[in-house]
Design an enzyme around this catalytic site. Structure first.
Site, PDB file in Angstrom:
ATOM      1  N   ASP A  74     -48.379   0.509  -7.772  1.00  0.00           N
ATOM      2  CA  ASP A  74     -47.580   0.752  -6.571  1.00  0.00           C
ATOM      3  C   ASP A  74     -47.089  -0.575  -6.002  1.00  0.00           C
ATOM      4  OD1 ASP A  74     -46.829   2.749  -4.305  1.00  0.00           O
ATOM      5  OD2 ASP A  74     -47.732   1.043  -3.255  1.00  0.00           O
ATOM      6  N   TYR A  79     -42.713  -5.977  -0.338  1.00  0.00           N
ATOM      7  CA  TYR A  79     -43.907  -6.793  -0.619  1.00  0.00           C
ATOM      8  C   TYR A  79     -43.529  -8.157  -1.234  1.00  0.00           C
ATOM      9  CZ  TYR A  79     -46.263  -2.213  -0.236  1.00  0.00           C
ATOM     10  OH  TYR A  79     -46.697  -0.979   0.188  1.00  0.00           O
ATOM     11  N   HIS A 135     -39.314   3.760   2.090  1.00  0.00           N
ATOM     12  CA  HIS A 135     -40.558   3.155   2.578  1.00  0.00           C
ATOM     13  C   HIS A 135     -40.932   3.648   3.978  1.00  0.00           C
ATOM     14  CE1 HIS A 135     -43.076  -0.737   1.891  1.00  0.00           C
ATOM     15  NE2 HIS A 135     -43.793   0.179   2.497  1.00  0.00           N
TER      16      HIS A 135
END
Ligand code: NAP
Length: 326
Positions: A74, A79, A135
């Site tokens: 994931d 990120y 997201h």
């Protein structure tokens, strides 16, 4: 009534091919369990989380995880580690088609979905992802993430995400951080033709969200558990009830937390950059929790309720209290 997502090309028999592959290369038994999505695809029950992994750590963690039998990674554009994830996959030597790879559309890319997926695929150095998630239900202005668009919201974003399915660049589409209120709005929109395959949400004994979980089940949307261990410095590790239960099973608290999530029907996404922990976190086979033990863990939030991810850092409200994100 909305149709459940139509048939989307499936990767060939993830569970069986993966088991076969790893049985030749590893001593660690892979977790064979998967959860079926409304598309017919099977999402592996344990995936490696990669949020807050420092640069330089993610590639090694992904490589170690895949070598230890993980078949699910994931990540997210936000990120900042998609490139490293791609490098870790390459370094592991595991063929791409044996891996379930999830990434996510970042908040300020909502008006640029086609460009966003191309950027993520380039970063990951892969022709497709198995799951592409919105997201957050937050359409932030590109270049000014303190503001939301006033002519665009997550319903518009989902309309654009649906178009990706026919491109072959994504096998499944889903959402993340959606509560009941936002899901109701999404599912009732005229432009919504595909029910999200997954809602990735915060799920651990301190935030078990039974109402939202039941709502997802009723709509055929799979719940994927983020922060399943309670995230960094988890207060769950020292809870008497959990340490005692773990001891009685001859397991770690972390294994009990993950097994609880898998038995509740979720996929769980523990993050670790520590090889021994990565291995232990997928060593969940050959034992199980009883109904009574599950019920005991279900009670933890009554005394120890906490949430890792709120919405106060966003210029739009996401969580609306009890019954929505629980
Ligand atoms: P988590 O997986 O609940 O916990 C990670 C923390 O637990 C790290 O500090 C890790 O340390 C430690 N840990 C892992 N295994 C351990 C073990 N066996 N023993 C002791 N400590 C252990 O937290 P998370 O990173 O918040 O959530 C997991 C993943 O969910 C994320 O990485 C991300 O992929 C996803 N996520 C998604 C969203 C979203 O908005 N969709 C939000 C949050 C998270 P070390 O790494 O140092 O070993």
């Amino acid at each position: 009534m909305l149709p459940v997502s139509r048939a989307i090309p499936r990767i060939p028999s993830i569970t069986n091919t993966t088991r076969h592959f790893f049985s030749q290369t590893n001593t660690m038994a892979p977790l064979s369990k998967t959860h079926k999505l409304n598309t017919g695809d099977e999402i592996p029950a344990v995936g490696l989380g990669t949020w807050q992994s420092k640069p330089g750590q993610v590639e090694k963690a992904v490589e170690a995880a895949l070598r230890a039998g993980y078949t699910h990674i994931d990540t997210a554009y936000a990120y900042g580690n998609e490139k490293e994830v791609g490098q870790g996959i390459k370094a592991s030597g595991v063929p791409r088609e044996k891996i379930w790879l999830t990434t996510k559309l970042d908040n300020d890319w909502h008006k640029h979905v086609a460009e966003a997926i191309d950027t993520s695929l380039k970063n990951l150095d892969t022709p497709y992802v198995d799951l592409y998630l919105m997201h957050w239900p937050a359409s932030l202005v590109k270049g000014n993430t303190k503001e939301v668009y006033n002519d665009w919201d997550f319903v518009d974003t989902w309309r654009e995400m649906q178009k990706l399915v026919d491109t072959g660049k994504v096998k499944n589409i889903g959402v993340s951080n959606f509560g009941v209120k936002n899901l109701e709005k999404l599912l009732s929109a005229e432009s919504t033709k595909i029910v999200p395959a997954v809602n990735q949400i915060e799920l651990h004994p301190g935030n078990p969200s039974p109402h939202l979980v039941e709502y997802l089940r009723s709509k055929g949307i799979h719940a994927s558990a983020y922060s399943p261990l309670g995230s960094s410095d988890s207060p769950l590790y020292k809870l008497n009830s959990l340490t005692k239960l773990a001891e009685s099973k001859g397991k770690t608290v972390q294994q009990v937390l993950l097994r609880w999530g898998v038995q509740k029907g979720w996929s769980v996404l523990p993050k670790s950059v520590t090889e021994e922990r990565i291995k232990a976190n997928i060593d969940l086979e050959g034992w199980s929790l009883t109904d009574e033990e599950i019920a005991q863990i279900d009670e933890v939030h009554k005394e120890n309720s906490f949430k890792v991810c709120g919405d106060d850092w966003l210029p739009v409200k996401i969580f609306f209290g009890a019954g929505d994100s629980d």
